[in-house]
Design a protein around this motif. Structure first.
Motif, PDB file in Angstrom:
ATOM      1  N   ARG A   1       0.841  -1.194   0.000  1.00  0.00           N
ATOM      2  CA  ARG A   1       0.000   0.000   0.000  1.00  0.00           C
ATOM      3  C   ARG A   1       0.879   1.249   0.000  1.00  0.00           C
ATOM      4  O   ARG A   1       1.934   1.289   0.637  1.00  0.00           O
ATOM      5  CB  ARG A   1      -0.919   0.022   1.218  1.00  0.00           C
ATOM      6  N   VAL A   2       0.416   2.283  -0.687  1.00  0.00           N
ATOM      7  CA  VAL A   2       1.066   3.588  -0.695  1.00  0.00           C
ATOM      8  C   VAL A   2       0.111   4.595  -0.060  1.00  0.00           C
ATOM      9  O   VAL A   2      -1.069   4.664  -0.433  1.00  0.00           O
ATOM     10  CB  VAL A   2       1.443   4.024  -2.126  1.00  0.00           C
ATOM     11  N   SER A   3       0.610   5.381   0.896  1.00  0.00           N
ATOM     12  CA  SER A   3      -0.216   6.359   1.599  1.00  0.00           C
ATOM     13  C   SER A   3       0.461   7.721   1.549  1.00  0.00           C
ATOM     14  O   SER A   3       1.681   7.816   1.697  1.00  0.00           O
ATOM     15  CB  SER A   3      -0.423   5.950   3.059  1.00  0.00           C
ATOM     16  N   ARG A   4      -0.343   8.758   1.375  1.00  0.00           N
ATOM     17  CA  ARG A   4       0.169  10.119   1.345  1.00  0.00           C
ATOM     18  C   ARG A   4      -0.437  10.908   2.524  1.00  0.00           C
ATOM     19  O   ARG A   4      -1.621  10.797   2.811  1.00  0.00           O
ATOM     20  CB  ARG A   4      -0.193  10.799   0.025  1.00  0.00           C
ATOM     21  N   TYR A   5       0.427  11.718   3.155  1.00  0.00           N
ATOM     22  CA  TYR A   5       0.003  12.534   4.294  1.00  0.00           C
ATOM     23  C   TYR A   5       0.483  13.967   4.078  1.00  0.00           C
ATOM     24  O   TYR A   5       1.673  14.201   3.809  1.00  0.00           O
ATOM     25  CB  TYR A   5       0.589  11.993   5.604  1.00  0.00           C
ATOM     26  N   HIS A   6      -0.424  14.914   4.203  1.00  0.00           N
ATOM     27  CA  HIS A   6      -0.048  16.320   4.081  1.00  0.00           C
ATOM     28  C   HIS A   6       0.798  16.734   5.282  1.00  0.00           C
ATOM     29  O   HIS A   6       0.565  16.275   6.419  1.00  0.00           O
ATOM     30  CB  HIS A   6      -1.293  17.200   4.008  1.00  0.00           C
TER      31      HIS A   6
END
Length: 408
Positions: free
Chosen positions: A39-44
């Protein structure tokens, strides 16, 4: 705390690590991580800064946020991001030059980039119909008051009961004490009772000079309680102490199932009942409650949120002139559905039975009974939906804590 120990989270919960952080990259305003399962997750960057678990962001004693984002010198930007020896995400923010660490289990659980529905209910909502032989989910509640609060023994009884109420709106516990007032101790295993003009605990039995039809022996039509309040109670409990009368069967209907049937069969009537605000009034000798609200309310996603139905507590309709006849046509269509036996379950209370139901979803009713044939005594109380959701989250938290402890 060193980098070989997992950091605190901004809450009191326990977060099992089901996948490890595998790689990290960043730009000034975005951190991207890849997990061990792909899984790839992005966080500001601003989201990460606000949700850190350190003492500059939350009070360590309360886990409540103390950071005021607007007091920062500038928008928080990432100047470094890496995975440390404990497997935590480490981020250095400018212009503070502050290095903060994030628990991987917490990050994964709050992965808004991949969330399908962050506001999904705790338990899948399942509508149901009734018919002959159908009854509520039933659980053996004997021994509940002998269990320690928060124990696995208590959880074994409460968890499936809470799941039934959250999912189906209704559950029946059997084998509970019949001591008057014991309902208070049972209710407190979930949360605080909501007081109303009927008191904290109220007695449902025929009495002289009644201030509600519930306190007579007559039949009661399907209804929700206290629709006359701005925020009518989300949960109701009815605990049987005595029942030796002839008649008086309990009747329950899933208001969401009825509303969905109305939406399918007569979309115009459904739309009218979600729009027109009816008057609900309880003008008793000592109190005067009045509120205006549609009979069917939807949430922001168009899902059913509540029904507010009680013919005997409707005041004069006050709406636009051109809406009066369509409103009554929709009302009578709904009333015919409520009389359809396919929607109803019927059962007889036995002493020691406790029925817990969602008062903003379930409609309850009662057959008439012969007042001289014996005694019928229920004690009841109200509670909010928030309390049952909170208690179920605590059950889930305890389960997660046991999982984490088992891996240490």
């Amino acid at each position: 705390m060193t980098d070989d120990t997992l950091p605190l989270t901004p809450d009191y919960d326990a977060w099992p690590i089901d996948a490890d952080l595998d790689a990290v990259s960043f730009t000034p305003r975005l951190v991207t991580v890849r997990w061990s399962d792909g899984r790839v997750s992005r966080y500001h960057s601003i989201w990460l800064r606000e949700n850190a678990g350190d003492e500059t962001t939350v009070n360590p004693a309360t886990r409540e946020r103390i950071l005021d984002l607007s007091a920062l010198p500038a928008w928080p930007e990432v100047v470094e991001a890496e995975i440390d020896a404990a497997g935590a995400l480490c981020v250095t923010f400018a212009p503070e030059d502050r290095r903060l660490r994030f628990h991987p289990g917490w990050l994964r659980a709050n992965d808004y980039d991949n969330a399908t529905d962050p506001e999904a209910p705790l338990v899948t909502v399942t509508t149901w119909q009734g018919g002959p032989g159908e009854g509520p989910d039933t659980i053996d509640g004997s021994g509940l008051l002998e269990t320690d609060p928060g124990s696995e023994a208590e959880e074994a009884i409460l968890a499936p009961a809470l799941e039934s109420v959250l999912g189906k709106g209704l559950v029946r516990l059997r084998g509970l004490p019949t001591t008057p007032g014991s309902l208070a101790a049972i209710a407190q295993r979930i949360g605080p009772i909501r007081d109303t003009n009927f008191g904290g605990l109220f007695n449902v039995k025929a009495k002289p000079d009644p201030d509600s039809n519930a306190y007579t022996a007559i039949a009661l039509p399907p209804h929700t309680d206290l629709p006359t309040r701005e925020y009518h109670p989300g949960l109701q409990m009815l605990h049987c102490l005595e029942n030796s009368v002839e008649g008086g069967q309990a009747v329950m209907l899933d208001g969401f199932a009825v509303a969905e049937a109305l939406r399918e069969r007569d979309p115009e009537a459904f739309a009218t009942l979600t729009r027109v605000r009816w008057c609900y009034a309880n003008t008793a000798r000592a109190t005067d409650y009045v509120w205006f609200e549609p009979m069917i309310r939807l949430d922001a996603r168009g899902e059913l949120l509540e029904v507010r139905i009680a013919d005997f507590l409707r005041g004069p309709l006050q709406t636009a002139f051109e809406d009066v006849e369509p409103a009554y046509e929709a009302l009578m269509t709904l009333q015919r559905l409520l009389r359809d036996p396919a929607f109803a379950i019927r059962f007889t209370y036995a002493p020691g039975d406790l029925v817990i139901f969602d008062n903003r979803r379930l409609l309850h009713a009662r057959d008439a009974f012969e007042g001289d044939s014996g005694h019928r005594w229920l004690q009841g109380c109200y509670m909010e939906r928030d309390e049952i959701r909170s208690r179920y989250r605590m059950v889930q938290r305890a389960r997660r804590q046991r999982r984490v402890s088992a891996t240490v």
